[in-house]
Design a protein around this motif. Structure first.
Motif, PDB file in Angstrom:
ATOM      1  N   PHE A  50       0.849  -1.193   0.000  1.00 25.47           N
ATOM      2  CA  PHE A  50       0.000   0.000   0.000  1.00 25.47           C
ATOM      3  C   PHE A  50       0.884   1.242   0.000  1.00 25.47           C
ATOM      4  CE2 PHE A  50      -2.411  -3.370   1.963  1.00 25.47           C
ATOM      5  CZ  PHE A  50      -3.710  -3.204   1.510  1.00 25.47           C
ATOM      6  N   ASP A  51       0.759   2.039  -1.045  1.00 25.75           N
ATOM      7  CA  ASP A  51       1.451   3.328  -1.112  1.00 25.75           C
ATOM      8  C   ASP A  51       0.400   4.408  -0.861  1.00 25.75           C
ATOM      9  OD1 ASP A  51       2.773   5.658  -1.648  1.00 25.75           O
ATOM     10  OD2 ASP A  51       3.507   5.085  -3.619  1.00 25.75           O
ATOM     11  N   LEU A  52       0.437   5.026   0.315  1.00 25.55           N
ATOM     12  CA  LEU A  52      -0.629   5.947   0.697  1.00 25.55           C
ATOM     13  C   LEU A  52      -0.552   7.296  -0.010  1.00 25.55           C
ATOM     14  CD1 LEU A  52      -1.147   5.146   4.471  1.00 25.55           C
ATOM     15  CD2 LEU A  52      -1.973   3.985   2.425  1.00 25.55           C
ATOM     16  N   GLU A  53       0.440   7.457  -0.904  1.00 27.06           N
ATOM     17  CA  GLU A  53       0.425   8.614  -1.793  1.00 27.06           C
ATOM     18  C   GLU A  53      -0.373   8.323  -3.061  1.00 27.06           C
ATOM     19  OE1 GLU A  53       4.421  10.132  -2.449  1.00 27.06           O
ATOM     20  OE2 GLU A  53       3.977  11.613  -0.907  1.00 27.06           O
ATOM     21  N   SER A  54      -0.710   7.061  -3.257  1.00 24.89           N
ATOM     22  CA  SER A  54      -1.520   6.663  -4.401  1.00 24.89           C
ATOM     23  C   SER A  54      -2.996   6.766  -4.019  1.00 24.89           C
ATOM     24  CB  SER A  54      -1.197   5.221  -4.807  1.00 24.89           C
ATOM     25  OG  SER A  54      -2.217   4.684  -5.615  1.00 24.89           O
ATOM     26  N   ILE A  56      -5.460   5.340  -5.293  1.00 22.38           N
ATOM     27  CA  ILE A  56      -6.071   4.010  -5.338  1.00 22.38           C
ATOM     28  C   ILE A  56      -5.801   3.260  -4.036  1.00 22.38           C
ATOM     29  CG2 ILE A  56      -6.029   1.764  -6.502  1.00 22.38           C
ATOM     30  CD1 ILE A  56      -5.334   3.261  -9.086  1.00 22.38           C
ATOM     31  N   ASP A  57      -4.536   3.243  -3.612  1.00 24.56           N
ATOM     32  CA  ASP A  57      -4.191   2.526  -2.375  1.00 24.56           C
ATOM     33  C   ASP A  57      -4.805   3.200  -1.159  1.00 24.56           C
ATOM     34  OD1 ASP A  57      -2.832   0.649  -3.775  1.00 24.56           O
ATOM     35  OD2 ASP A  57      -0.827   1.344  -3.251  1.00 24.56           O
ATOM     36  N   LEU A  58      -4.885   4.514  -1.178  1.00 22.92           N
ATOM     37  CA  LEU A  58      -5.495   5.232  -0.056  1.00 22.92           C
ATOM     38  C   LEU A  58      -6.971   4.857   0.062  1.00 22.92           C
ATOM     39  CD1 LEU A  58      -4.688   7.226   2.138  1.00 22.92           C
ATOM     40  CD2 LEU A  58      -5.321   9.095   0.613  1.00 22.92           C
ATOM     41  N   GLU A  59      -7.616   4.706  -1.075  1.00 24.02           N
ATOM     42  CA  GLU A  59      -9.022   4.292  -1.076  1.00 24.02           C
ATOM     43  C   GLU A  59      -9.158   2.848  -0.613  1.00 24.02           C
ATOM     44  OE1 GLU A  59     -12.994   4.732  -1.240  1.00 24.02           O
ATOM     45  OE2 GLU A  59     -11.506   6.323  -1.569  1.00 24.02           O
ATOM     46  N   ARG A  60      -8.216   1.993  -1.023  1.00 24.18           N
ATOM     47  CA  ARG A  60      -8.267   0.582  -0.633  1.00 24.18           C
ATOM     48  C   ARG A  60      -8.229   0.386   0.873  1.00 24.18           C
ATOM     49  NH1 ARG A  60      -3.268  -2.140  -2.634  1.00 24.18           N
ATOM     50  NH2 ARG A  60      -4.191  -4.002  -1.696  1.00 24.18           N
ATOM     51  N   ILE A  61      -7.544   1.306   1.557  1.00 23.17           N
ATOM     52  CA  ILE A  61      -7.323   1.108   2.987  1.00 23.17           C
ATOM     53  C   ILE A  61      -8.217   1.997   3.849  1.00 23.17           C
ATOM     54  CG2 ILE A  61      -5.514   2.823   3.469  1.00 23.17           C
ATOM     55  CD1 ILE A  61      -3.890   0.477   4.738  1.00 23.17           C
ATOM     56  N   GLN A  62      -9.252   2.576   3.249  1.00 28.41           N
ATOM     57  CA  GLN A  62     -10.166   3.423   4.012  1.00 28.41           C
ATOM     58  C   GLN A  62     -10.891   2.635   5.099  1.00 28.41           C
ATOM     59  OE1 GLN A  62     -10.561   6.826   4.116  1.00 28.41           O
ATOM     60  NE2 GLN A  62      -8.679   6.605   2.904  1.00 28.41           N
ATOM     61  N   ASN A  63     -11.089   1.341   4.875  1.00 28.95           N
ATOM     62  CA  ASN A  63     -11.643   0.454   5.912  1.00 28.95           C
ATOM     63  C   ASN A  63     -10.549  -0.541   6.294  1.00 28.95           C
ATOM     64  OD1 ASN A  63     -14.448   1.407   5.963  1.00 28.95           O
ATOM     65  ND2 ASN A  63     -14.458   0.688   3.831  1.00 28.95           N
ATOM     66  N   PRO A  64      -9.552  -0.062   7.045  1.00 32.24           N
ATOM     67  CA  PRO A  64      -8.328  -0.864   7.258  1.00 32.24           C
ATOM     68  C   PRO A  64      -8.558  -2.206   7.931  1.00 32.24           C
ATOM     69  CG  PRO A  64      -8.369   1.055   8.702  1.00 32.24           C
ATOM     70  CD  PRO A  64      -9.485   1.233   7.737  1.00 32.24           C
ATOM     71  N   MET A  65      -9.427  -2.247   8.907  1.00 33.11           N
ATOM     72  CA  MET A  65      -9.653  -3.521   9.593  1.00 33.11           C
ATOM     73  C   MET A  65     -10.208  -4.559   8.630  1.00 33.11           C
ATOM     74  SD  MET A  65      -9.309  -5.053  12.519  1.00 33.11           S
ATOM     75  CE  MET A  65      -9.359  -3.879  13.882  1.00 33.11           C
ATOM     76  N   LEU A  66     -11.153  -4.146   7.817  1.00 38.34           N
ATOM     77  CA  LEU A  66     -11.761  -5.059   6.852  1.00 38.34           C
ATOM     78  C   LEU A  66     -10.753  -5.485   5.790  1.00 38.34           C
ATOM     79  CD1 LEU A  66     -14.384  -6.407   5.880  1.00 38.34           C
ATOM     80  CD2 LEU A  66     -14.824  -4.336   4.529  1.00 38.34           C
ATOM     81  N   THR A  67      -9.974  -4.517   5.286  1.00 39.14           N
ATOM     82  CA  THR A  67      -9.018  -4.802   4.203  1.00 39.14           C
ATOM     83  C   THR A  67      -7.846  -5.651   4.679  1.00 39.14           C
ATOM     84  OG1 THR A  67      -9.585  -2.717   3.107  1.00 39.14           O
ATOM     85  CG2 THR A  67      -7.509  -3.751   2.483  1.00 39.14           C
ATOM     86  N   LEU A  68      -7.246  -5.254   5.786  1.00 41.99           N
ATOM     87  CA  LEU A  68      -6.009  -5.905   6.227  1.00 41.99           C
ATOM     88  C   LEU A  68      -6.235  -7.275   6.842  1.00 41.99           C
ATOM     89  CD1 LEU A  68      -4.211  -2.772   7.743  1.00 41.99           C
ATOM     90  CD2 LEU A  68      -3.748  -3.883   5.539  1.00 41.99           C
ATOM     91  N   THR A  69      -7.412  -7.496   7.424  1.00 39.15           N
ATOM     92  CA  THR A  69      -7.700  -8.796   8.035  1.00 39.15           C
ATOM     93  C   THR A  69      -7.662  -9.921   6.996  1.00 39.15           C
ATOM     94  OG1 THR A  69      -9.082  -7.732   9.705  1.00 39.15           O
ATOM     95  CG2 THR A  69      -9.370 -10.082   9.430  1.00 39.15           C
ATOM     96  N   LYS A  70      -7.945  -9.598   5.743  1.00 39.12           N
ATOM     97  CA  LYS A  70      -7.982 -10.599   4.682  1.00 39.12           C
ATOM     98  C   LYS A  70      -6.592 -10.989   4.179  1.00 39.12           C
ATOM     99  CE  LYS A  70     -12.446  -8.886   3.007  1.00 39.12           C
ATOM    100  NZ  LYS A  70     -13.167  -8.248   1.878  1.00 39.12           N
TER     101      LYS A  70
END
Length: 383
Positions: A50-54, A56-70
């Protein structure tokens, strides 16, 4: 350029900690190092980066618990300072052993500015400071000193191209990076302060004096200095105190951590201009001091200077296992013993005192004092 020493440290720290934080100034090579490390990691999935300057990646991690748990295995989060609330969530995730996760997080601010990480991840995170290129990596002392160690500055084809990169880098820090950390200071104000601070390089910091020149309070000046320290631009070298019955200096000394950026702010355009500049000696002192501090793995930030109001001083003190080591930096053809050195040896009970100079031949000044080239000193420490 592959930086094997730092890759080895990442691997070592990940064995003992669920989170490794690579901190360092922007453009010093953190992303390159992380990507190279991931390429060597068996079957590292791109979705774990995840590059938080991107956007797309910033949007991917907006729900971090849901995203990262997978996810499982090694997970990399770049420019983590852009999502400070993430640290609390990471603590919950790494404490869940069923997830089998390790995190490599990258940030362009110190752990003091990223205070959430030290509070939320206490006992779970190992910090690794990545610096720009050092002398052990590039070998060309003069070029490194003049152009600094940032990869794009050092590797530029000409001195002019290097200077252009550094000038744009300074503007980007002022206009984008400092505001992104939550500091709402006009870029022109910070530029003026930074340029004024360049003339304090190698000197005792006097917030009140600088505040009067700048037209603000000493408290504001200290805030500005702490910001530049927090983004790895400035080193505040703290004073060493002993009970001597002498008045000792209590304020820090200020050093720019990258000599190339110092030269840009002093408007030194090339090597020829540096060698006739009045800050030549101070520039050498700061460059050599930073190299020595980086080489001392066991102390690193635990280093000091010593100065009395009577005029005796030592540029750098290193409290090592074998005793207190003093280091002086002299831009001179043949440094000699000084009264200040003799006083320091007696008052501080130094185990040894080294005088680092730009020459090539090492020689003793006394049983306890040795003049050494910077390259030879660093080689001895590395053994």
């Amino acid at each position: 350029m592959e930086r094997q020493h730092f890759s080895g440290l990442i691997q070592r720290y990940l064995k003992s900690h669920p989170v490794v934080a690579i901190l360092g100034p922007r453009q010093c090579g953190k992303t390159t190092l992380a990507r190279e490390y991931c390429e060597k990691t068996a079957s590292f999935p791109k979705s774990n980066y995840f590059d938080l300057e991107s956007p797309i990646d910033l949007e991917r991690i907006q729900n971090p618990m849901l995203t990262l748990t997978k996810l499982s295995g090694l997970i990399v989060i770049d420019e983590v300072q852009r999502f400070p609330d993430l640290f609390t969530i990471l603590r919950v995730l790494v404490d869940n052993q069923k997830l089998n996760q390790k995190y490599l997080i990258l940030g362009s601010a110190s752990k003091e500015l990223l205070r959430q990480s030290s509070e939320s991840l206490a006992g779970r995170v190992a910090y690794l400071e990545l610096t720009p290129f050092n002398l052990a990596e590039v070998r060309d002392l003069e070029k490194l000193w003049v152009q600094g160690g940032f990869p794009k500055s050092y590797l530029a084809e000409t001195e002019e191209a290097s200077l252009d990169w550094r000038n744009f880098y300074i503007r980007a820090l002022l206009e984008r990076d400092i505001p992104s950390l939550g500091f709402q200071i006009p870029p022109d104000t910070m530029q003026r302060f930074w340029s004024m601070l360049a003339h304090y390089h190698g000197n005792i910091f006097n917030a009140s004096e600088l505040g009067r020149s700048f037209g603000v309070s000493g408290l504001t000046i200290r805030k500005y200095l702490d910001i530049l320290t927090g983004i790895f631009m400035v080193r505040q070298l703290q004073p060493w105190h002993v009970n001597l019955g002498k008045r000792q200096v209590k304020s820090p000394k200020i050093y720019f951590r990258d000599s190339g950026l110092l030269h840009s702010l002093l408007r030194v355009r090339n090597k020829s201009e540096l060698f006739i500049h009045p800050k030549l000696g101070a520039s050498w002192e700061g460059f050599a001091l930073e190299e020595v501090v980086r080489s001392q793995k066991e102390v690193n930030q635990d280093c000091y200077f010593w100065s009395t109001h009577g005029g005796a001083e030592i540029d750098l003190l290193l409290p090592l296992k074998e005793g207190l080591i003093g280091v002086e930096f002299k831009y001179s053809d043949a440094p000699r013993m000084t009264k200040s050195m003799q006083i320091a040896l007696q008052d501080l009970k130094l185990k040894h005192l080294y005088v680092i100079y730009p020459g090539e031949v090492d020689y003793p000044l006394s049983e306890q004092v040795t003049v050494k080239s910077l390259s030879n000193y660093l080689s001895d420490v590395a053994r």
